[in-house]
Scaffold this motif. Sequence first.
Motif, mmCIF file in Angstrom:
data_model
loop_
_atom_site.group_PDB
_atom_site.id
_atom_site.type_symbol
_atom_site.label_atom_id
_atom_site.label_comp_id
_atom_site.label_asym_id
_atom_site.label_seq_id
_atom_site.Cartn_x
_atom_site.Cartn_y
_atom_site.Cartn_z
ATOM 1 N N UNK A 1 -15.741 31.740 13.368
ATOM 2 C CA UNK A 1 -15.740 30.394 13.914
ATOM 3 C C UNK A 1 -16.934 29.600 13.387
ATOM 4 N N UNK A 2 -16.749 28.306 13.355
ATOM 5 C CA UNK A 2 -17.821 27.413 12.939
ATOM 6 C C UNK A 2 -18.967 27.478 13.958
ATOM 7 N N UNK A 3 -20.182 27.310 13.475
ATOM 8 C CA UNK A 3 -21.347 27.256 14.349
ATOM 9 C C UNK A 3 -21.659 25.792 14.614
ATOM 10 N N UNK A 4 -21.682 25.434 15.900
ATOM 11 C CA UNK A 4 -21.874 24.037 16.275
ATOM 12 C C UNK A 4 -22.921 23.947 17.375
ATOM 13 N N UNK A 5 -23.717 22.883 17.282
ATOM 14 C CA UNK A 5 -24.646 22.571 18.363
ATOM 15 C C UNK A 5 -24.325 21.169 18.865
ATOM 16 N N UNK A 6 -24.761 20.886 20.078
ATOM 17 C CA UNK A 6 -24.621 19.552 20.648
ATOM 18 C C UNK A 6 -25.959 19.187 21.257
ATOM 19 N N UNK A 7 -26.603 18.162 20.691
ATOM 20 C CA UNK A 7 -27.966 17.780 21.066
ATOM 21 C C UNK A 7 -28.905 18.973 20.934
ATOM 22 N N UNK A 8 -28.670 19.763 19.874
ATOM 23 C CA UNK A 8 -29.519 20.906 19.564
ATOM 24 C C UNK A 8 -29.191 22.185 20.307
ATOM 25 N N UNK A 10 -26.740 25.322 21.315
ATOM 26 C CA UNK A 10 -25.569 26.039 20.796
ATOM 27 C C UNK A 10 -24.357 25.830 21.703
ATOM 28 N N UNK A 11 -23.206 25.683 21.081
ATOM 29 C CA UNK A 11 -21.956 25.437 21.791
ATOM 30 C C UNK A 11 -20.948 26.523 21.411
ATOM 31 N N UNK A 12 -20.175 26.958 22.383
ATOM 32 C CA UNK A 12 -19.091 27.906 22.150
ATOM 33 C C UNK A 12 -17.818 27.119 21.875
ATOM 34 N N UNK A 13 -17.214 27.352 20.718
ATOM 35 C CA UNK A 13 -15.950 26.705 20.388
ATOM 36 C C UNK A 13 -14.798 27.628 20.753
ATOM 37 N N UNK A 14 -13.811 27.073 21.445
ATOM 38 C CA UNK A 14 -12.613 27.825 21.816
ATOM 39 C C UNK A 14 -11.474 27.426 20.902
ATOM 40 N N UNK A 15 -10.580 28.361 20.654
ATOM 41 C CA UNK A 15 -9.420 28.084 19.828
ATOM 42 C C UNK A 15 -9.542 28.767 18.484
ATOM 43 N N UNK A 16 -8.664 28.378 17.581
ATOM 44 C CA UNK A 16 -8.571 29.006 16.275
ATOM 45 C C UNK A 16 -9.055 28.048 15.192
ATOM 46 N N UNK A 121 -15.178 22.438 23.010
ATOM 47 C CA UNK A 121 -16.529 22.850 23.387
ATOM 48 C C UNK A 121 -16.465 23.369 24.823
ATOM 49 N N UNK A 122 -16.519 24.674 24.961
ATOM 50 C CA UNK A 122 -16.345 25.330 26.256
ATOM 51 C C UNK A 122 -17.291 24.766 27.313
#
Length: 166
Positions: A1-8, A10-16, A121-122
């Motif tokens: 999965x892609x690594x994503x942050x929101x306002x610095x 870490x965010x868990x991405x759900x789905x495929x 974004x979980x």
Amino acid sequence: MATVTFKGNPITLLGTEVKVGEQAPNFTVLANDLSPVTLETYKGAVKLISVVPSVDTGVCDAQTRRFNEQAAGLENVKVLTVSVDLPFAQKRWCATAGLENAVTLSDHRDLSFGEAYGVVMKELRLLARAVFVIDSNDKVVYAEYVGEGTSHPDYEAAIEAVQAAQ
């Protein structure tokens, strides 16, 4: 999965996560009039799918405006903006922004698009910023998961992918 942050953070991405070369997954979202919209709705067209957390924020507003302006003159191209904003809020935003012809689609009901494209974004129950270009045969030809949710996508690369897919 892609690594994503929101306002610095870490965010868990759900789905495929979708990848270039794959068939685009189907989804069901709502148009501003509450009618269901699927990938099939735009069969035969090149689709630029601009995913934003909320059209009511600065970067999302700019992203929606820019893609609609840049792709407006391209033949057989549909620019779709997907968020979890309510359809009523999307319709109001389009009118206020002067983009009455923009297509905004709401994934608020069941996160069908978000899960199919791996952008939920979980922690926030919003969609992560991303851009997908799907050719007229529904093959993914461009996919960008923006690493920081408050950053802009690569507009030029996305538009080049749309032009190449025509």
